[in-house]
Design an enzyme around this catalytic site. Structure first.
Site, PDB file in Angstrom:
ATOM      1  N   GLY A   1       0.850  -1.181   0.000  1.00 58.19           N
ATOM      2  CA  GLY A   1       0.000   0.000   0.000  1.00 58.19           C
ATOM      3  C   GLY A   1       0.885   1.230   0.000  1.00 58.19           C
ATOM      4  O   GLY A   1       2.026   1.176   0.461  1.00 58.19           O
ATOM      5  N   THR A   2       0.359   2.321  -0.518  1.00 55.70           N
ATOM      6  CA  THR A   2       1.237   3.484  -0.668  1.00 55.70           C
ATOM      7  C   THR A   2       0.808   4.682   0.169  1.00 55.70           C
ATOM      8  O   THR A   2       1.145   4.739   1.340  1.00 55.70           O
ATOM      9  CB  THR A   2       1.397   3.841  -2.151  1.00 55.70           C
ATOM     10  OG1 THR A   2       0.110   3.887  -2.768  1.00 55.70           O
ATOM     11  CG2 THR A   2       2.225   2.794  -2.867  1.00 55.70           C
ATOM     12  N   THR A   3       0.069   5.637  -0.370  1.00 50.33           N
ATOM     13  CA  THR A   3      -0.009   6.957   0.261  1.00 50.33           C
ATOM     14  C   THR A   3      -1.266   7.173   1.112  1.00 50.33           C
ATOM     15  O   THR A   3      -2.381   6.953   0.649  1.00 50.33           O
ATOM     16  CB  THR A   3       0.075   8.052  -0.818  1.00 50.33           C
ATOM     17  OG1 THR A   3       1.215   7.793  -1.634  1.00 50.33           O
ATOM     18  CG2 THR A   3       0.215   9.418  -0.190  1.00 50.33           C
TER      19      THR A   3
END
Length: 294
Positions: A65-67
């Site tokens: 998962g990123t931001t």
């Protein structure tokens, strides 16, 4: 004359609480009775190498998962996240849920190894519910932040192999002296260090640098909920513009950022109708401006 209350057996594989147990931490109870069920123990550990058989880093073998962004506003705090998960240089998923309500007055967003992070946040929600049932009162916000810190620290072994988890915790502090300061944001590092973010906004993940740069220009602590939500979505749009691992609003597939708002009334998931309307408006305005930020 009263008979002694019988105790439940706690043999191998028996995870039931015994009568009179005062263990208010479900995570610690699980660690003592079924440690294999903890998120950090659900992966195979390599003793000397962080590379897989094909030469890939361990961190590239699982979706990430990123931001995630968080910001306070007048009367509350919100948490928002993009929907993309990546695996190396590939898009593993376009519609991952990264923002979770953990109890009535808190929520957590995840960045890092998606599978471990999702299990950790779900376990954290059970931890808070378990504590309230055992003790009869909910944890304070500081207590919640400390519990999550210890859970992140428990994942250190996996983090050293490239499978790190970095959550972002937000909540409404019912014990705050001033309502204006009731919305709180806490970030973590991979070893479980917790940091109070007092600027009023923060971001974690691969696109966090770009998201925070955007928020620095448009954030206002006196904004209302709708303005704050727009700022969060706009910062995610800017992050996606420069970071390939962050997914922006996908109008073609109907995939938009998810968000949670927390006020004195409690935590609420923002409806997709609301986020999609704001996202479409932002995309339309940027299109008119030739793609430039305002």
């Amino acid at each position: 004359m009263t008979a002694d209350r019988p105790a439940l057996r706690t043999g191998d594989g028996d995870t039931r609480l015994s009568f009179g147990s005062n263990l208010s931490s479900f995570t610690e109870y699980l660690r003592g009775h079924a440690p294999e069920l903890l998120p950090e123990n659900r992966i195979g550990h390599r003793s000397h190498s962080t590379r897989g058989g094909d030469g890939m880093e361990s961190g590239d073998l699982a979706p990430h998962g990123t931001t995630i962004v968080a910001l306070t506003y007048k009367g509350g705090v919100l948490l928002a996240g993009d929907r993309r998960a990546t695996q190396g240089n590939l898009i593993a998923s376009r519609d991952v849920e990264k923002v979770y309500v953990t109890d009535e007055y808190s929520a957590a967003g995840i960045a890092g190894t998606a599978g471990i992070a999702i299990e950790l946040v779900r376990l954290f929600a059970v931890e808070l519910e378990h504590y309230e049932k055992i003790e009869g009162v909910p944890l304070t916000f500081d207590g919640k932040a400390n519990r999550l810190a210890s859970m992140v620290r428990g994942n250190l072994g996996a983090a050293m192999q490239g499978l790190a988890v970095v959550p972002l915790l937000v909540g409404y502090d019912l014990d705050a002296d001033e309502e204006a300061r009731a919305g709180r944001i806490v970030s973590y590092d991979v070893v479980g260090g917790r940091y109070e973010e007092r600027a009023g906004y923060h971001a974690v993940g691969s696109g966090s640098l770009f998201a925070k740069s955007a928020l620095k220009k448009i954030y206002s602590p006196d904004s209302d909920e709708e303005t704050a939500l727009r700022a969060a979505i706009e910062s995610l749009y800017d992050a996606a513009d420069d970071d390939s691992a962050t997914g922006g609003p996908d109008l073609t597939r109907g995939i938009y950022p998810t968000a949670v708002t927390i006020t004195q009334a409690g935590a609420v998931h923002v409806s997709e109708e609301t986020t999609s309307e704001l996202a479409r408006r932002i995309v339309a305005e940027r299109t008119e401006e030739g793609g430039s930020a305002r």
